[in-house]
Motif scaffolding. Structure first.
Motif, PDB file in Angstrom:
ATOM      1  N   LEU A 113       0.815  -1.215   0.000  1.00  0.00           N
ATOM      2  CA  LEU A 113       0.000   0.000   0.000  1.00  0.00           C
ATOM      3  C   LEU A 113       0.849   1.264   0.000  1.00  0.00           C
ATOM      4  O   LEU A 113       0.632   2.159  -0.817  1.00  0.00           O
ATOM      5  N   ALA A 114       1.797   1.369   0.898  1.00  0.00           N
ATOM      6  CA  ALA A 114       2.615   2.578   0.980  1.00  0.00           C
ATOM      7  C   ALA A 114       3.426   2.773  -0.300  1.00  0.00           C
ATOM      8  O   ALA A 114       3.539   3.899  -0.799  1.00  0.00           O
ATOM      9  N   ASP A 115       3.974   1.681  -0.847  1.00  0.00           N
ATOM     10  CA  ASP A 115       4.730   1.783  -2.100  1.00  0.00           C
ATOM     11  C   ASP A 115       3.843   2.295  -3.221  1.00  0.00           C
ATOM     12  O   ASP A 115       4.238   3.182  -3.983  1.00  0.00           O
ATOM     13  N   GLY A 116       2.648   1.733  -3.354  1.00  0.00           N
ATOM     14  CA  GLY A 116       1.730   2.165  -4.402  1.00  0.00           C
ATOM     15  C   GLY A 116       1.366   3.632  -4.292  1.00  0.00           C
ATOM     16  O   GLY A 116       1.361   4.369  -5.286  1.00  0.00           O
ATOM     17  N   PHE A 117       1.081   4.077  -3.077  1.00  0.00           N
ATOM     18  CA  PHE A 117       0.741   5.482  -2.857  1.00  0.00           C
ATOM     19  C   PHE A 117       1.915   6.375  -3.235  1.00  0.00           C
ATOM     20  O   PHE A 117       1.762   7.365  -3.949  1.00  0.00           O
ATOM     21  N   ARG A 118       3.112   6.041  -2.752  1.00  0.00           N
ATOM     22  CA  ARG A 118       4.296   6.879  -2.999  1.00  0.00           C
ATOM     23  C   ARG A 118       4.678   6.909  -4.486  1.00  0.00           C
ATOM     24  O   ARG A 118       5.082   7.949  -5.009  1.00  0.00           O
ATOM     25  N   ILE A 119       4.561   5.784  -5.174  1.00  0.00           N
ATOM     26  CA  ILE A 119       4.890   5.755  -6.603  1.00  0.00           C
ATOM     27  C   ILE A 119       3.922   6.637  -7.378  1.00  0.00           C
ATOM     28  O   ILE A 119       4.328   7.429  -8.232  1.00  0.00           O
ATOM     29  N   ASN A 120       2.639   6.538  -7.079  1.00  0.00           N
ATOM     30  CA  ASN A 120       1.646   7.382  -7.738  1.00  0.00           C
ATOM     31  C   ASN A 120       1.897   8.853  -7.424  1.00  0.00           C
ATOM     32  O   ASN A 120       1.825   9.709  -8.309  1.00  0.00           O
ATOM     33  N   GLU A 121       2.210   9.145  -6.187  1.00  0.00           N
ATOM     34  CA  GLU A 121       2.478  10.528  -5.769  1.00  0.00           C
ATOM     35  C   GLU A 121       3.692  11.090  -6.517  1.00  0.00           C
ATOM     36  O   GLU A 121       3.684  12.243  -6.956  1.00  0.00           O
ATOM     37  N   ALA A 122       4.729  10.284  -6.686  1.00  0.00           N
ATOM     38  CA  ALA A 122       5.966  10.747  -7.318  1.00  0.00           C
ATOM     39  C   ALA A 122       5.856  10.861  -8.836  1.00  0.00           C
ATOM     40  O   ALA A 122       6.446  11.759  -9.439  1.00  0.00           O
ATOM     41  N   THR A 123       5.112   9.943  -9.467  1.00  0.00           N
ATOM     42  CA  THR A 123       5.083   9.900 -10.934  1.00  0.00           C
ATOM     43  C   THR A 123       3.819  10.492 -11.541  1.00  0.00           C
ATOM     44  O   THR A 123       3.831  10.912 -12.692  1.00  0.00           O
ATOM     45  N   GLY A 124       2.714  10.446 -10.785  1.00  0.00           N
ATOM     46  CA  GLY A 124       1.428  10.845 -11.347  1.00  0.00           C
ATOM     47  C   GLY A 124       0.809   9.760 -12.210  1.00  0.00           C
ATOM     48  O   GLY A 124      -0.270   9.922 -12.756  1.00  0.00           O
ATOM     49  N   TRP A 125       1.499   8.636 -12.362  1.00  0.00           N
ATOM     50  CA  TRP A 125       1.006   7.528 -13.171  1.00  0.00           C
ATOM     51  C   TRP A 125       0.049   6.664 -12.359  1.00  0.00           C
ATOM     52  O   TRP A 125       0.182   6.554 -11.144  1.00  0.00           O
ATOM     53  N   PRO A 126      -0.880   6.010 -13.022  1.00  0.00           N
ATOM     54  CA  PRO A 126      -1.759   5.086 -12.299  1.00  0.00           C
ATOM     55  C   PRO A 126      -0.969   3.893 -11.771  1.00  0.00           C
ATOM     56  O   PRO A 126      -0.030   3.420 -12.419  1.00  0.00           O
TER      57      PRO A 126
END
Length: 183
Positions: A113-126
């Motif tokens: 969960l935390a990885d998914g949130f942070r990756i989306n936050e950093a890239t803007g990608w789904p």
């Protein structure tokens, strides 16, 4: 049972015990430096606090509810009885159901969960955030079929199990912070 921790409400009183505002402090999210309100805003899935346990909804590509992953303050994670883990996820930056067919560009698949949130936050990608590395292949295969116009990119944890799981998907993969790898 540990005492519930709540953020104070503006007038200095405590919110009623059955009220769980966005400011509620999850010790897991606090350690990850993720505000509950931001987590809820980034996904179309339900994110709930039940006592001190964080619940994240697991959906399939059609948008149907398939269960919950529970996350305790110490980071222990377990799925709720009857939940389906295979090819289910919590979406960040997109909605499931018909929107999956309309996705274009890069779709990231990860575990955590935390990885998914942070990756989306950093890239803007789904980001489709699955449950655990062993489920990455089934999730990537499902999304490859259900989202035909996207380029899947698997984000792996920087450990042996994460890299092995990413390679097993047969898709392009990356360890966040490093160079991407071809399938």
């Amino acid at each position: 049972m540990a005492e519930q921790r709540k953020a104070p409400v503006p007038n200095g009183e405590r919110a009623p015990i059955n009220s769980v505002p966005n400011e509620y402090i999850s010790l897991y999210l606090l350690r990850k430096a993720i505000p509950l309100a931001s987590l809820r805003a980034a996904t179309s899935a339900r994110i709930q606090m039940r006592g001190e346990v964080l619940f994240r909804e697991l959906l399939d590509a059609a948008g149907d509810h398939r269960g919950w992953e529970r996350i305790w303050p110490d980071g222990t994670k377990k799925t709720a009885y009857g939940s389906t883990v295979r090819a289910t996820f919590t979406p960040f930056g997109f909605r499931t159901g018909p929107d999956v067919l309309r996705l274009r560009g890069t779709l990231i698949v990860c575990a955590g969960l935390a990885d998914g949130f942070r990756i989306n936050e950093a890239t803007g990608w789904p980001v489709a955030c699955g449950v655990g590395e062993p489920g990455l292949k089934a999730l990537a295969d499902c999304l490859f079929t259900c989202a035909p116009h996207v380029e899947l990119l698997v984000a792996a944890d920087a450990d042996e199990a994460g890299i092995r799981a990413a390679k097993a998907t047969g898709r392009r993969w990356i360890v966040p912070g490093e160079v991407s790898h071809a399938a």
